[in-house]
Design an enzyme around this catalytic site. Sequence first.
Site, mmCIF file in Angstrom:
data_model
loop_
_atom_site.group_PDB
_atom_site.id
_atom_site.type_symbol
_atom_site.label_atom_id
_atom_site.label_comp_id
_atom_site.label_asym_id
_atom_site.label_seq_id
_atom_site.Cartn_x
_atom_site.Cartn_y
_atom_site.Cartn_z
ATOM 1 N N ASP A 86 0.910 -1.290 -0.164
ATOM 2 C CA ASP A 86 -0.169 -0.109 0.146
ATOM 3 C C ASP A 86 0.779 1.105 0.045
ATOM 4 O OD1 ASP A 86 -2.778 1.360 0.364
ATOM 5 O OD2 ASP A 86 -1.693 2.207 2.047
ATOM 6 N N TYR A 91 3.629 10.012 0.832
ATOM 7 C CA TYR A 91 4.708 9.270 1.770
ATOM 8 C C TYR A 91 5.847 9.512 1.542
ATOM 9 C CZ TYR A 91 0.375 6.398 2.977
ATOM 10 O OH TYR A 91 -0.962 5.951 3.454
ATOM 11 N N LYS A 120 -2.203 6.533 -4.101
ATOM 12 C CA LYS A 120 -3.399 7.462 -3.817
ATOM 13 C C LYS A 120 -2.811 8.962 -4.244
ATOM 14 C CE LYS A 120 -3.650 5.075 0.421
ATOM 15 N NZ LYS A 120 -2.456 4.319 0.573
ATOM 16 N N HIS A 151 -7.160 9.866 -1.535
ATOM 17 C CA HIS A 151 -6.648 9.563 -0.350
ATOM 18 C C HIS A 151 -7.566 10.394 0.755
ATOM 19 C CE1 HIS A 151 -2.546 9.168 1.912
ATOM 20 N NE2 HIS A 151 -3.515 8.804 2.717
#
Length: 366
Positions: A86, A91, A120, A151
């Site tokens: 994921d 990130y 996302k 997201h």
Amino acid sequence: MKIENFQSQVCVCAASANLTGAKSCADMGITMENKINPADVPKKKLYTGEEIPSVGLGTFGSDKYTPQQVSDAVYGAIKSGYRLIDCASVYQNEDKIGEVLQRVFAETDIKREELFITSKVWNDMHREVMRSCEKSLKDLKLDCIDLYFVHWPFPNYHAPGCDGDSRNPDSKPFSVDEFMDTWRQCEELVDKGMVRYIGMSNMTIPKLEAVLPLCRIKPAALEMECHPGFQQPELFEYALKHGIQPIGYCPIGSPSRPERDRTNEDVADTQMEEIVAIAEAHQIHPALVCLKWAVQRGQIPIPFSVKEPQYINNLKCVTEEPLTPEEMEKIGNADKNCRLIKGQVFLWPGASGWEDLWDLDGIINS
């Protein structure tokens, strides 16, 4: 196994990518003995009938771990049996994960189609979804992403690593029209073959009620905070009823979550007396009880860890002795309704508090 012993086992990650580079599988200590056969991992079915793994590896480093540490964990996790990873653009590690994926394909007989990779679109790219997806594809070094999420359901942006008091003066409440503009761009990604499925995240029942009838392509999955201390039973059942697979983040209570997401009232799932008692009965770490419960309940947990013994055990536990029906019921009755990721950094001017994000009174807050 005692909790302190479990938590003290850490994988040796590269202290500096410039000095040591990425670790090899042998360097990371992964052997045939601690590999999990992916075929032994339970599966969940998407609305098309396609089966995907019931456990994935999360890659949000919680502002605490470097992209190199996270990507080393992805490499070790895939080598040890994970097949669902994921990811997300926010990130800030998809480029390193892309390098790892190429290493896996080059060094092993694992093929691209054996992995299920998610990503996302972040809040600041709701009007430019295709450009966001193109960057994720480039960073991940993939031709196609398996599942692409919106997201958060509003374009309210905060800088990575911000504190809990940060607010963007341009933030605004949820808008059906704006969300559907974003969703239609996601549908175009499917049409163009850039992604296979699309999904939603951090939604509420009122928001889903408003947008699902407008979707040309339905969401395959819903990412939602879900753990024994915050089970969201109504939203969970709503998703299943509509053929949407729940994917649970913070499945063990996210002990590594950022400081901005911590309050004195938070409940630690691995310290809940019901979880501890069941863990003692099975002679396992309480975190593994949380993961067994999640998979047996029907969601896909995506625990994050850069520590090799932990991410291996997180996957291995769902292939071993299940919880009993009585233990499942005990955990179900232990729900504390304790949301950990409150999202207060996304509040708009005039909002009364983080509760406004989650439509607690059953209507969309504006």
